[in-house]
Design an enzyme around this catalytic site. Structure first.
Site, PDB file in Angstrom:
ATOM      1  CG  ASP A  45      38.734 -15.580  12.632  1.00 36.51           C
ATOM      2  OD1 ASP A  45      37.678 -15.532  13.295  1.00 36.51           O
ATOM      3  OD2 ASP A  45      39.282 -16.647  12.317  1.00 36.51           O
ATOM      4  CG  HIS A  62      31.482 -10.086  18.165  1.00 34.86           C
ATOM      5  ND1 HIS A  62      32.384 -10.647  17.288  1.00 34.86           N
ATOM      6  CD2 HIS A  62      30.631 -11.089  18.524  1.00 34.86           C
ATOM      7  CE1 HIS A  62      32.080 -11.944  17.131  1.00 34.86           C
ATOM      8  NE2 HIS A  62      31.034 -12.224  17.878  1.00 34.86           N
ATOM      9  CG  ASN A  93      29.802 -15.500  10.425  1.00 29.87           C
ATOM     10  OD1 ASN A  93      30.378 -14.530   9.964  1.00 29.87           O
ATOM     11  ND2 ASN A  93      30.483 -16.555  10.880  1.00 29.87           N
TER      12      ASN A  93
HETATM   13  C1  IPE Z   1      35.324 -15.588   8.835  1.00 33.39           C
HETATM   14  O1  IPE Z   1      35.457 -15.900  10.171  1.00 33.39           O
HETATM   15  C2  IPE Z   1      34.109 -14.734   8.632  1.00 33.39           C
HETATM   16  C3  IPE Z   1      34.261 -13.346   9.010  1.00 33.39           C
HETATM   17  C4  IPE Z   1      35.355 -12.792   9.410  1.00 33.39           C
HETATM   18  C5  IPE Z   1      33.057 -12.556   8.902  1.00 33.39           C
HETATM   19  P1  IPE Z   1      34.807 -17.203  10.797  1.00 33.39           P
HETATM   20  O2  IPE Z   1      35.238 -17.242  12.209  1.00 33.39           O
HETATM   21  O3  IPE Z   1      33.345 -17.214  10.551  1.00 33.39           O
HETATM   22  O4  IPE Z   1      35.465 -18.361   9.932  1.00 33.39           O
HETATM   23  P2  IPE Z   1      35.709 -19.883  10.287  1.00 33.39           P
HETATM   24  O5  IPE Z   1      34.405 -20.453  10.742  1.00 33.39           O
HETATM   25  O6  IPE Z   1      36.726 -19.920  11.381  1.00 33.39           O
HETATM   26  O7  IPE Z   1      36.228 -20.485   9.039  1.00 33.39           O
HETATM   27  C1  IPE Z   2      35.351 -12.705  13.934  1.00 35.81           C
HETATM   28  O1  IPE Z   2      35.591 -13.225  15.175  1.00 35.81           O
HETATM   29  C2  IPE Z   2      34.049 -11.945  13.845  1.00 35.81           C
HETATM   30  C3  IPE Z   2      33.037 -12.571  13.005  1.00 35.81           C
HETATM   31  C4  IPE Z   2      33.154 -13.658  12.325  1.00 35.81           C
HETATM   32  C5  IPE Z   2      31.738 -11.919  12.953  1.00 35.81           C
HETATM   33  P1  IPE Z   2      34.985 -14.631  15.619  1.00 35.81           P
HETATM   34  O2  IPE Z   2      33.642 -14.391  16.243  1.00 35.81           O
HETATM   35  O3  IPE Z   2      34.982 -15.583  14.497  1.00 35.81           O
HETATM   36  O4  IPE Z   2      35.996 -15.079  16.740  1.00 35.81           O
HETATM   37  P2  IPE Z   2      36.640 -16.524  16.929  1.00 35.81           P
HETATM   38  O5  IPE Z   2      37.208 -16.932  15.623  1.00 35.81           O
HETATM   39  O6  IPE Z   2      35.533 -17.418  17.383  1.00 35.81           O
HETATM   40  O7  IPE Z   2      37.691 -16.330  17.977  1.00 35.81           O
HETATM   41 MG    MG Z   3      36.304 -16.949  13.790  1.00 38.25          MG
END
Ligand code: IPE
Ligand code: IPE
Ligand code: MG
Length: 270
Positions: A45, A62, A93
């Site tokens: 994350d 990413h 997602n």
């Molecule tokens: C968790 O991260 C999902 C993945 C790492 C694929 P998210 O960024 O989607 O989770 P929330 O929304 O902060 O709970």
């Molecule tokens: C995790 O990083 C990757 C996925 C969930 C695919 P995020 O895209 O959730 O990054 P933040 O949490 O918004 O910083």
């Molecule tokens: Mg996230």
């Protein structure tokens, strides 16, 4: 300078990989190589926040996160971890902007295209959990072909959670189990935890011992709800693109200091 490493049991494969990284080398000395977690699962994350801090679009976060994936996969494989699961895309997602989702799918394909050699080199068995059928056709094809190309490998099992949801997984397990029940004699008294486990996506995989989450968030976000019942949770404020081999080793060292009781009482300390 691998000669200075005193831990005899540190895997020979890992030493050349950490020797130029002083912090990682230091941690290698602290790991008890006889007591590794069998299964490490990671909620990756913070990619978006990482990009935001650099003034870049989220997608660049990413992209940067792939470097961490490569490093963590290779470190875990060289360290002798049996199973590594990375949470890459949740069923929730899909709520993200279309452009971000498309970019994530492209990056996944790029990763699989570029990393197959590394997976084969380290005899890593690539697998996926989640509703693969719900992904774009071309992504499904690439995932299935990476699974097929590595299926005879005997090293680390590398599971990627894609279009994955913990509740969805339990629903899918119930659907499969009820299907079986409908087609034959079924005694509800036979239903127990191991029976249910066999209908989860992770059938045959030991539950995670260590669950890592980056970016400081203290939540599970629908990840492996059933399997993490007794996982040790380790959270770092580091954002996923900044996560490096030393961070994985640090998590393992900290994990080894925990006392896992599984509901029993502490027997070792009087
Ligand atoms: C968790 O991260 C999902 C993945 C790492 C694929 P998210 O960024 O989607 O989770 P929330 O929304 O902060 O709970
Ligand atoms: C995790 O990083 C990757 C996925 C969930 C695919 P995020 O895209 O959730 O990054 P933040 O949490 O918004 O910083
Ligand atoms: Mg996230």
């Amino acid at each position: 300078m691998s000669q200075s490493v005193t831990s005899d049991a540190a895997p020979a494969d890992l030493l050349p990989y950490v020797e130029s990284d002083e912090q990682a080398l230091e941690l290698v000395r602290l790991v008890d190589w006889a007591r590794l977690p069998r299964h490490i699962a990671i909620i990756m994350d913070g990619n978006g926040r990482w990009a935001g801090l650099q003034g870049l679009p989220r997608v660049e976060g990413h992209r940067a996160g792939i470097t961490s994936v490569r490093e963590v996969v290779e470190t875990a494989a060289r360290a002798g971890i049996e199973t590594l699961t990375l949470y890459a895309f949740s069923v929730e997602n899909w709520k993200r902007p279309r452009q971000e989702i498309d970019a994530l799918m492209e990056l996944l394909k790029e990763y699989l295209g570029r990393e197959l050699g590394t997976l084969l080199e380290h005899s890593i068995r690539f697998e996926s959990i989640g509703r693969l059928d719900g992904l774009p056709e071309d992504v499904q094809e690439d995932v299935r072909s990476a699974i097929a190309a590595t299926s005879a490998n005997t090293g680390m099992r590398f599971i990627i959670a894609l279009n994955y949801g913990g509740r969805t997984e339990i629903v899918d397990a119930f659907r499969a189990a009820l299907e079986v029940a409908r087609n034959g004699d079924f005694d509800p008294a036979e239903l127990d935890e191991s029976w249910l486990s066999n209908y989860l996506y992770t059938a045959g995989v030991p539950d995670p011992d260590l669950l890592i989450r980056t970016s400081g968030e203290l939540r599970i976000s629908n990840f492996m709800l059933y399997q993490i019942a007794y996982a040790e949770i380790w959270v770092t404020s580091k954002l996923w693109p900044d996560f490096r081999r030393a961070d994985l080793l640090r998590a393992i060292v900290d994990f080894q200091k925990r006392e896992r009781r599984y509901g029993a009482v502490d027997t070792g300390r009087g």
